[in-house]
Design an enzyme around this catalytic site. Structure first.
Site, PDB file in Angstrom:
ATOM      1  CG  MET A   1      84.935  48.800  35.027  1.00 41.87           C
ATOM      2  SD  MET A   1      85.463  48.896  33.303  1.00 41.87           S
ATOM      3  CE  MET A   1      84.735  47.390  32.691  1.00 41.87           C
ATOM      4  NE  ARG A   2      77.670  53.026  37.805  1.00 42.65           N
ATOM      5  CZ  ARG A   2      76.528  52.495  38.208  1.00 42.65           C
ATOM      6  NH1 ARG A   2      76.501  51.267  38.671  1.00 42.65           N
ATOM      7  NH2 ARG A   2      75.399  53.176  38.144  1.00 42.65           N
TER       8      ARG A   2
ATOM      9  CG  HIS B   1      86.955  51.188  23.840  1.00 42.78           C
ATOM     10  ND1 HIS B   1      86.186  50.486  24.742  1.00 42.78           N
ATOM     11  CD2 HIS B   1      87.054  50.402  22.737  1.00 42.78           C
ATOM     12  CE1 HIS B   1      85.825  49.333  24.206  1.00 42.78           C
ATOM     13  NE2 HIS B   1      86.334  49.258  22.993  1.00 42.78           N
TER      14      HIS B   1
ATOM     15  CG  ASP C   1      82.867  52.141  24.422  1.00 38.86           C
ATOM     16  OD1 ASP C   1      83.228  52.930  25.316  1.00 38.86           O
ATOM     17  OD2 ASP C   1      82.813  50.911  24.585  1.00 38.86           O
TER      18      ASP C   1
END
Ligand code: GRF
Length: 199
Positions: A89-90, A108, A144
């Site tokens: 989560m970075r 994702h 993303d």
């Protein structure tokens, strides 16, 4: 034997799916190192249980690039060829991305470019799409936005909750992450701009 480096922050189910496939000889690589930025991450404990080399590098209170420099140094020390973000989560700094050009993968839980960022399953439900899914992509300097290697489509059902939808997507995540790793390691794809094509 190629070496994988796994980066995670939480549950680590994608990591476990990859580890099982490595153990079963379905992925032509070994897991050289598992790094978590969260000491309490379940995935970190599971990696230790499996006897893998683990490292906790806390990110809390650190400037982004300073943290990334520590992570990159560890990945290089263990001679990692391919970095797999598995619920990490970075956002990576440009420095990190440049150190592993085209050698960082992320998963994702949506069909990118739809619903990037956090809470992708909730975003998909709120939008009212009938199909969503998951995407494995190369990491570039955006969020993303890197070239797409594999995707899988998952239907959204009328009675879905965020949890039931996430669970249906997760099953596909576990399948396509290993598939994408194999495509890269077996040198089966070429990259033309944004497009990842079969050789
Ligand atoms: C997955 O849904 C993944 O797509 C997203 O974060 C979640 C991580 O789950 N990037 P887990 O830690 O692999 O179980």
């Amino acid at each position: 034997m190629k070496k994988l480096g796994i980066l995670l922050s939480g549950r680590g189910s994608n990591f476990e799916a990859i580890a099982r496939n490595v153990q079963a000889g379905k992925i032509p690589a070994e897991i050289a190192l598992v790094i978590s930025n969260k000491p309490e991450a379940l995935g970190l404990a599971r990696a230790k249980d499996m006897g893998l080399q683990t490292l906790c590098i806390p990110s809390k209170g650190k400037e982004r690039e300073a943290f990334d420099r520590e992570v990159v140094a560890a990945l290089k020390e263990y001679r990692v060829d391919l970095v797999c973000l598995a619920g990490f989560m970075r956002i990576l700094s440009p420095y990190f991305v440049r150190e592993f050009p085209r050698r960082i993968l992320n998963i994702h839980p949506a069909l990118l470019p739809a619903f990037p960022g956090e809470n992708a399953q909730r975003q998909a439900m709120d939008y009212g799409v009938k199909f969503t899914g998951c995407t494995v992509h190369l990491v570039n300097e955006g969020v993303d936005t890197g070239p797409i290697i594999c995707q899988a489509v998952v239907p959204v059902q009328d009675d879905d909750t965020e949890q039931t939808l996430a669970a249906r997507i997760l099953k596909e995540e576990h399948r396509i992450y290993s598939e994408a790793i194999c495509l890269l390691l077996d040198d089966k794809v070429r990259i033309e701009g944004r497009r990842v094509l079969r050789k």
